[in-house]
Scaffold this active site. Structure first.
Site, PDB file in Angstrom:
ATOM      1  N   GLY A   4      35.623  40.672  37.494  1.00 15.63           N
ATOM      2  CA  GLY A   4      36.315  39.492  38.016  1.00 15.63           C
ATOM      3  C   GLY A   4      35.565  38.845  39.177  1.00 15.63           C
ATOM      4  O   GLY A   4      35.733  37.656  39.444  1.00 15.63           O
ATOM      5  N   GLU A   8      33.490  45.300  32.340  1.00 17.79           N
ATOM      6  CA  GLU A   8      34.848  45.515  31.814  1.00 17.79           C
ATOM      7  C   GLU A   8      34.894  46.401  30.575  1.00 17.79           C
ATOM      8  O   GLU A   8      35.789  47.221  30.415  1.00 17.79           O
ATOM      9  CB  GLU A   8      35.529  44.173  31.493  1.00 17.79           C
ATOM     10  N   ALA A  60      38.343  43.067  39.713  1.00 10.17           N
ATOM     11  CA  ALA A  60      39.769  43.302  39.897  1.00 10.17           C
ATOM     12  C   ALA A  60      39.930  44.719  40.429  1.00 10.17           C
ATOM     13  O   ALA A  60      39.063  45.568  40.223  1.00 10.17           O
ATOM     14  CB  ALA A  60      40.488  43.142  38.572  1.00 10.17           C
ATOM     15  N   GLU A 105      33.074  36.649  37.607  1.00  9.26           N
ATOM     16  CA  GLU A 105      33.828  35.520  37.043  1.00  9.26           C
ATOM     17  C   GLU A 105      34.205  34.502  38.125  1.00  9.26           C
ATOM     18  O   GLU A 105      34.203  33.297  37.887  1.00  9.26           O
ATOM     19  CB  GLU A 105      35.076  36.038  36.312  1.00  9.26           C
TER      20      GLU A 105
HETATM   21  N1  DAK Z   1      38.602  48.304  42.339  1.00  4.89           N
HETATM   22  C1  DAK Z   1      39.133  49.120  43.293  1.00  4.89           C
HETATM   23  N2  DAK Z   1      38.394  49.732  44.223  1.00  4.89           N
HETATM   24  C2  DAK Z   1      37.077  49.531  44.197  1.00  4.89           C
HETATM   25  C3  DAK Z   1      36.464  48.674  43.236  1.00  4.89           C
HETATM   26  C4  DAK Z   1      37.295  48.040  42.272  1.00  4.89           C
HETATM   27  N3  DAK Z   1      36.832  47.193  41.351  1.00  4.89           N
HETATM   28  N4  DAK Z   1      35.138  48.686  43.460  1.00  4.89           N
HETATM   29  C5  DAK Z   1      34.935  49.496  44.526  1.00  4.89           C
HETATM   30  N5  DAK Z   1      36.107  50.001  44.974  1.00  4.89           N
HETATM   31  C6  DAK Z   1      36.320  50.888  46.101  1.00  4.89           C
HETATM   32  C7  DAK Z   1      35.877  52.319  45.756  1.00  4.89           C
HETATM   33  O1  DAK Z   1      36.885  52.997  45.053  1.00  4.89           O
HETATM   34  C8  DAK Z   1      35.663  52.908  47.135  1.00  4.89           C
HETATM   35  O2  DAK Z   1      36.899  53.219  47.705  1.00  4.89           O
HETATM   36  P1  DAK Z   1      37.122  54.619  48.521  1.00  4.89           P
HETATM   37  O3  DAK Z   1      36.753  55.696  47.568  1.00  4.89           O
HETATM   38  O4  DAK Z   1      36.176  54.509  49.683  1.00  4.89           O
HETATM   39  O5  DAK Z   1      38.576  54.577  48.910  1.00  4.89           O
HETATM   40  C9  DAK Z   1      35.100  51.724  47.921  1.00  4.89           C
HETATM   41  O6  DAK Z   1      35.497  50.551  47.189  1.00  4.89           O
HETATM   42  C10 DAK Z   1      33.593  51.736  48.016  1.00  4.89           C
HETATM   43  O7  DAK Z   1      33.070  51.827  46.708  1.00  4.89           O
HETATM   44  P2  DAK Z   1      32.030  52.969  46.258  1.00  4.89           P
HETATM   45  O8  DAK Z   1      32.168  54.180  47.109  1.00  4.89           O
HETATM   46  O9  DAK Z   1      32.178  53.137  44.786  1.00  4.89           O
HETATM   47  O10 DAK Z   1      30.641  52.252  46.595  1.00  4.89           O
HETATM   48  P3  DAK Z   1      29.235  52.479  45.905  1.00  4.89           P
HETATM   49  O11 DAK Z   1      28.266  51.729  46.721  1.00  4.89           O
HETATM   50  O12 DAK Z   1      29.006  53.956  45.654  1.00  4.89           O
HETATM   51  O13 DAK Z   1      29.341  51.815  44.453  1.00  4.89           O
HETATM   52  C11 DAK Z   1      29.929  50.016  42.912  1.00  4.89           C
HETATM   53  C12 DAK Z   1      29.501  50.416  44.361  1.00  4.89           C
HETATM   54  C13 DAK Z   1      30.195  48.514  42.938  1.00  4.89           C
HETATM   55  C14 DAK Z   1      28.775  50.302  41.948  1.00  4.89           C
HETATM   56  C15 DAK Z   1      31.164  50.825  42.501  1.00  4.89           C
HETATM   57  O14 DAK Z   1      32.143  50.755  43.537  1.00  4.89           O
HETATM   58  C16 DAK Z   1      31.797  50.320  41.222  1.00  4.89           C
HETATM   59  O15 DAK Z   1      31.280  50.602  40.125  1.00  4.89           O
HETATM   60  N6  DAK Z   1      32.947  49.620  41.334  1.00  4.89           N
HETATM   61  C17 DAK Z   1      33.688  49.155  40.201  1.00  4.89           C
HETATM   62  C18 DAK Z   1      33.060  47.894  39.648  1.00  4.89           C
HETATM   63  C19 DAK Z   1      33.769  47.408  38.394  1.00  4.89           C
HETATM   64  O16 DAK Z   1      33.866  48.164  37.391  1.00  4.89           O
HETATM   65  N7  DAK Z   1      34.275  46.174  38.414  1.00  4.89           N
HETATM   66  C20 DAK Z   1      34.971  45.582  37.318  1.00  4.89           C
HETATM   67  C21 DAK Z   1      36.431  45.784  37.516  1.00  4.89           C
HETATM   68  S1  DAK Z   1      37.368  45.282  36.085  1.00  4.89           S
HETATM   69  C22 DAK Z   1      42.578  40.179  33.899  1.00  4.89           C
HETATM   70  C23 DAK Z   1      41.449  39.441  33.963  1.00  4.89           C
HETATM   71  C24 DAK Z   1      40.310  39.990  34.535  1.00  4.89           C
HETATM   72  C25 DAK Z   1      40.289  41.301  34.989  1.00  4.89           C
HETATM   73  C26 DAK Z   1      41.432  42.016  34.925  1.00  4.89           C
HETATM   74  C27 DAK Z   1      42.591  41.483  34.385  1.00  4.89           C
HETATM   75  N8  DAK Z   1      43.757  39.607  33.288  1.00  4.89           N
HETATM   76  C28 DAK Z   1      43.751  38.211  32.832  1.00  4.89           C
HETATM   77  C29 DAK Z   1      44.949  40.397  33.149  1.00  4.89           C
HETATM   78  C30 DAK Z   1      39.075  41.812  35.551  1.00  4.89           C
HETATM   79  C31 DAK Z   1      38.739  43.092  35.472  1.00  4.89           C
HETATM   80  C32 DAK Z   1      37.696  43.648  36.325  1.00  4.89           C
HETATM   81  O17 DAK Z   1      37.120  43.003  37.180  1.00  4.89           O
END
Ligand code: DAK
Length: 259
Positions: A110, A133, A65, A113
């Site tokens: 997500g 998460e 997400a 998922e």
């Molecule tokens: N969200 C927003 N932007 C993201 C992102 C994300 N999840 N993942 C990556 N980006 C963006 C980065 O901010 C960056 O943007 P700029 O800085 O260039 O503007 C760009 O994508 C490139 O990413 P990185 O520069 O970070 O790239 P790297 O290769 O260095 O790192 C990485 C890749 C995948 C390890 C890293 O980007 C990372 O850790 N990303 C976050 C992964 C994460 O934590 N995902 C889980 C998200 S929480 C719900 C149900 C479900 C959910 C929510 C609500 N409800 C029922 C209400 C689910 C929640 C989730 O999924």
């Protein structure tokens, strides 16, 4: 015109959906969810389709997400976002045709998922998967806590969810999270090959096999076997089952019409 966030391509009875927001690693924000929902309803309504593939553009499948968007949401906005997310996952799960996840890179939160809600997963050798998460103070909210445990067992699911670590593709294969690993360039062709095999099978039989399996996961063995027998019997009233068996006996390829 604004760039499309979800691309839909159709060829030979197979639809390919590509999450297309590579600058944010295909993170799911509200606009992406809306396009994804629209793409799923388009596919569900197209009777010429027999199978689908879900993949991502660039180096990610879907990195979860959109954390940046979520960090600025009010409670009401978060609720609406969660509801649209649930609608998208429900539409994916209820898709009338099988959908194969072709995980080309990061499948996190997500994003993992999403892959778990598909029929099965092929991954690129460079894929990385995880449910981070809890490291954000959240839990997987799109069915991950249920589907992952069913697929790889509760202990490994707990390890992934509680530590929030990502695993590489080889570990995902060893854990049974993905069915096969492919060279990055071969991932889509291999997913397409599987989709085409599905497309060549009897459509009613494919639908019944999915239904029997899904029902069996939710019910006791006696009830599940009765349900399987009912579906098996029902197929004998279809033209396709007659055609499939006749073709075998006559040593020719079957021509299925979906009737
Ligand atoms: N969200 C927003 N932007 C993201 C992102 C994300 N999840 N993942 C990556 N980006 C963006 C980065 O901010 C960056 O943007 P700029 O800085 O260039 O503007 C760009 O994508 C490139 O990413 P990185 O520069 O970070 O790239 P790297 O290769 O260095 O790192 C990485 C890749 C995948 C390890 C890293 O980007 C990372 O850790 N990303 C976050 C992964 C994460 O934590 N995902 C889980 C998200 S929480 C719900 C149900 C479900 C959910 C929510 C609500 N409800 C029922 C209400 C689910 C929640 C989730 O999924």
């Amino acid at each position: 015109m604004e760039k499309q966030r979800v691309l839909v391509e159709k060829a030979g009875g197979v639809a390919t959906l590509t999450m297309n927001r590579p600058e944010a690693l295909n993170a799911l924000d509200a606009a992406t969810l809306e396009e994804f929902l629209a793409a799923l309803s388009e596919i569900a309504a197209d009777r010429s389709l027999r199978a689908a593939i879900l993949t991502g553009a660039g180096k990610a499948f879907v990195a979860g997400a959109d954390i940046t968007a979520m960090s600025g949401m009010s409670a009401a906005e978060a609720r609406a976002f969660g509801q649209r997310g649930q609608a998208a996952f429900s539409a994916l799960e209820k898709l009338p045709i099988p959908i194969i996840a072709a995980v080309n890179g990061y499948a996190l939160g997500g994003g993992l998922e999403l892959a778990l809600a598909c029929d099965f997963i092929y991954a690129s050798q460079s894929a990385r998967l995880g449910l981070p998460e809890t490291t954000l103070g959240l839990i997987p909210g799109f069915g991950g806590t249920k589907r992952l445990a069913r697929l790889i067992g509760p202990n490994r699911a707990r390890e992934l969810m509680l530590t929030g670590k990502t695993i590489d593709a080889a570990t995902a294969l060893a854990w049974g999270l993905v069915n096969a690993l492919h060279d990055p360039a071969e991932l889509l062709p291999k997913a397409r090959e599987a989709a085409e095999r599905i497309a060549a099978a009897g459509p009613g039989a494919v639908a019944s096999a999915r239904e029997a399996l899904a029902f069996g996961l939710e019910s006791g063995i006696d009830e599940a076997l009765a349900h399987e027998a009912a579906l098996f019997g029902l197929l004998f009233s279809s033209k396709d089952a007659r055609e499939g068996m006749s073709a075998f006996v006559e040593k020719r390829k079957p021509v299925f019409t979906g009737d």
